[in-house]
Design a protein around this motif. Structure first.
Motif, short mmCIF file in Angstrom:
data_model
loop_
_atom_site.label_atom_id
_atom_site.label_comp_id
_atom_site.label_asym_id
_atom_site.label_seq_id
_atom_site.Cartn_x
_atom_site.Cartn_y
_atom_site.Cartn_z
N GLY A 256 0.87 -1.26 -0.06
CA GLY A 256 -0.12 0.07 -0.06
C GLY A 256 0.87 1.04 -0.03
O GLY A 256 2.11 1.14 0.09
N ALA A 257 0.16 2.43 0.34
CA ALA A 257 0.88 3.73 -0.07
C ALA A 257 0.83 4.55 1.27
O ALA A 257 1.17 5.59 1.26
N THR A 258 0.01 3.82 2.35
CA THR A 258 -0.26 4.48 3.36
C THR A 258 0.29 4.09 4.95
O THR A 258 0.12 4.73 5.93
N GLN A 259 1.27 3.15 4.79
CA GLN A 259 1.88 2.52 5.90
C GLN A 259 3.04 3.64 6.44
O GLN A 259 3.32 4.41 5.79
N PRO A 260 2.93 3.55 7.95
CA PRO A 260 3.85 4.95 8.43
C PRO A 260 5.31 4.40 8.15
O PRO A 260 6.01 4.24 9.17
N ASP A 358 -6.27 -0.56 -3.68
CA ASP A 358 -6.05 0.43 -2.63
C ASP A 358 -5.77 -0.57 -1.40
O ASP A 358 -6.78 -1.33 -0.94
N ASP A 360 -5.26 0.24 2.78
CA ASP A 360 -5.39 1.55 3.68
C ASP A 360 -5.98 1.26 5.06
O ASP A 360 -6.37 0.12 5.11
N HIS A 361 -6.09 2.36 5.97
CA HIS A 361 -6.79 2.13 7.09
C HIS A 361 -8.23 2.09 7.08
O HIS A 361 -8.66 2.59 6.02
N LYS A 363 -11.92 3.10 6.64
CA LYS A 363 -12.35 4.37 6.14
C LYS A 363 -14.03 4.28 6.51
O LYS A 363 -14.82 5.48 6.28
N SER A 445 5.37 0.38 -3.49
CA SER A 445 5.35 0.66 -2.06
C SER A 445 6.71 0.57 -1.56
O SER A 445 7.21 1.03 -0.45
#
Length: 456
Positions: A256-260, A358, A360-361, A363, A445
């Motif tokens: 993904g593109a939203t991991q910290p 996608d 993500d966390h 939503k 990623s």
């Protein structure tokens, strides 16, 4: 809090009023698991059948997977409405109510805000209308002969593999041919157990459960309960971090593109090379190493002796057939190679539908939007249908998981039209594009991780 002190026996005449603060605090404290559900369809805050504005709150403290409900999936959706998830997973919601009704502890107060306030009511209404139409058209009714033929071709492949080496010897070429045929049988048995696991073949759940244990246990050596535990979490919240086990990569991959990436400075692996080492540790090892260890450990640690017996019956049958031909070492080597081949098949088919999408966390989207965001289809052909167990129609499967797979192609145009009406992307790819996108998404990623690690 003492569960017994919660008066719920007189629902719905005199329900206890409960607020979101109570529900969410209990979830955080883990003293007792809460869930919210619609009265006629489930129990993870759902509406009373007589008053669609009222919502029930249930207590899962004594809830066990043996109640024929998707316990883990309910845990995954706890704290918000899960009417669509519950409807999707249970062909006969009234049957499941018998096990859930004693868990009711009260009604969500009318003054409490809806957790669905950000969802598109028009999408939800149109989706329910579509489902009702498909039910009336018989799209959820299976053709048993289809699944009988599928089971028959699996048994035929297994018999053919054994006959080849029994009649003509165990040369390298014949052993390789035997391995390919056995791997094909194993892959196809995996798709078939998936049908039974989703209760999409028979009207009676007990028949589906029995055949599920037979196929996944006796034909594959795995565990039905282990599969249920993982798979229904995935369906309830696909591609959502901390809720979908299929995106829990155990620090081996970042997705993904939203991991910290840069916040915690994660560096368990050289992730900017993950699109390369994926070929070494992903497809080759998932089934023969990771899944095998996890399955055995799960059955033993949970004292799941029934599934363990089914699993052992597979290995007893296998070694009875191949031990006289290959000996102990040769038989173990053969089954390991078969698992190696099957693992490649399984990983590429399952990941091309989800990994490039996608990730993500949470939503809190409506059911249709959530599933379409995390899934894509692969173009239909007779080969693609057979090769993927009709999971090339991954969108239709995720939206209607109890629908028999031979009906996916019939409902796909209707699902696509609904998505186009509401501006929801409906992705269809070629097989080759889907496979290439797996590698591309891993590289993307990995590059994001490297940039975050070096500069954030």
């Amino acid at each position: 809090m003492v569960v017994q002190d919660l008066l719920y026996a007189d629902w719905p005449r005199n329900p206890r009023m409960i607020g979101w603060e109570f529900v969410l605090n209990e979830r955080v404290n883990e003293s007792v698991l809460k869930f919210v559900a619609d009265w006629p369809l489930g129990w993870v805050v759902e509406a009373n059948s007589q008053n669609q504005e009222s919502q029930a709150v249930g207590d899962l403290a004594d809830f066990t997977p043996g109640k024929r409900c998707r316990a883990t999936a309910v845990e995954t959706t706890s704290g918000w409405s899960s009417i669509d998830a519950f409807t999707a997973f249970h062909p006969d919601p009234k049957f499941v109510q018998k096990f859930l009704k004693p868990l009711l502890i009260g009604e969500l107060a009318a003054t409490e805000p809806s957790q669905d306030r950000n969802k598109n009511a028009a999408i939800i209404q149109d989706f329910h209308t579509l489902r009702a139409h498909l039910e009336s058209e018989g799209m959820f009714q299976a053709r048993p002969l289809f699944f009988c033929f599928h089971l028959g071709h699996i048994l035929l492949l297994e018999a053919l593999a054994w006959l080849i080496v029994w009649l003509w010897g165990t040369s390298w070429m014949l052993t390789l041919l035997c391995s390919v045929i056995l791997a094909t049988a194993q892959a196809q048995a995996g798709w078939l157990q998936h049908d039974f696991g989703h209760l999409s073949v028979f009207k009676k759940s007990s028949w589906n459960h029995f055949l599920h244990k037979l196929v996944i246990g006796h034909l594959k050596g795995a565990s039905a309960n282990w599969w249920n535990h993982r798979h229904f979490q995935h369906h309830a919240k696909p591609n959502i971090f901390s809720k979908d086990p299929d995106v829990n990569m155990l620090h081996v991959f970042v997705v993904g593109a939203t991991q910290p990436y840069g916040v915690k400075k994660i560096k368990h692996m050289p992730y900017h090379h993950q699109h390369q080492y994926f070929f070494l540790v992903g497809p080759p090892l998932l089934i023969p190493v990771y899944f095998h260890i996890q399955i055995m450990r799960t059955m033993i640690s949970r004292h799941d002796w029934v599934d363990l017996a089914w699993s052992m019956s597979y290995y007893l049958r296998y070694f009875s057939c191949y031990l006289p031909l290959y000996g102990l070492f040769g038989s173990v080597a053969l089954i390991s190679f078969v698992r190696f081949l099957e693992s490649h098949w399984f990983v590429w088919v399952t990941q091309m539908n989800h990994l490039p999408m996608d990730i993500d966390h949470e939503k809190h989207q409506d059911w249709l939007s959530m599933q379409l965001q995390a899934t894509c289809n692969i173009e239909q052909s007779h080969f693609n249908d057979w090769f993927s167990g009709h999971l090339n129609f991954q969108i239709e499967h995720h939206v209607f998981p109890t629908m028999p797979r031979h009906n996916y192609h019939r409902v796909a145009p209707l699902v696509r039209a609904l998505c186009e009406k509401h501006g929801i992307p409906y992705h269809v790819k070629t097989m080759w594009q889907g496979l290439a996108d797996v590698v591309r998404s891993l590289k993307t990623s990995g590059d994001l991780w490297l940039d975050a690690y070096l500069h954030k």
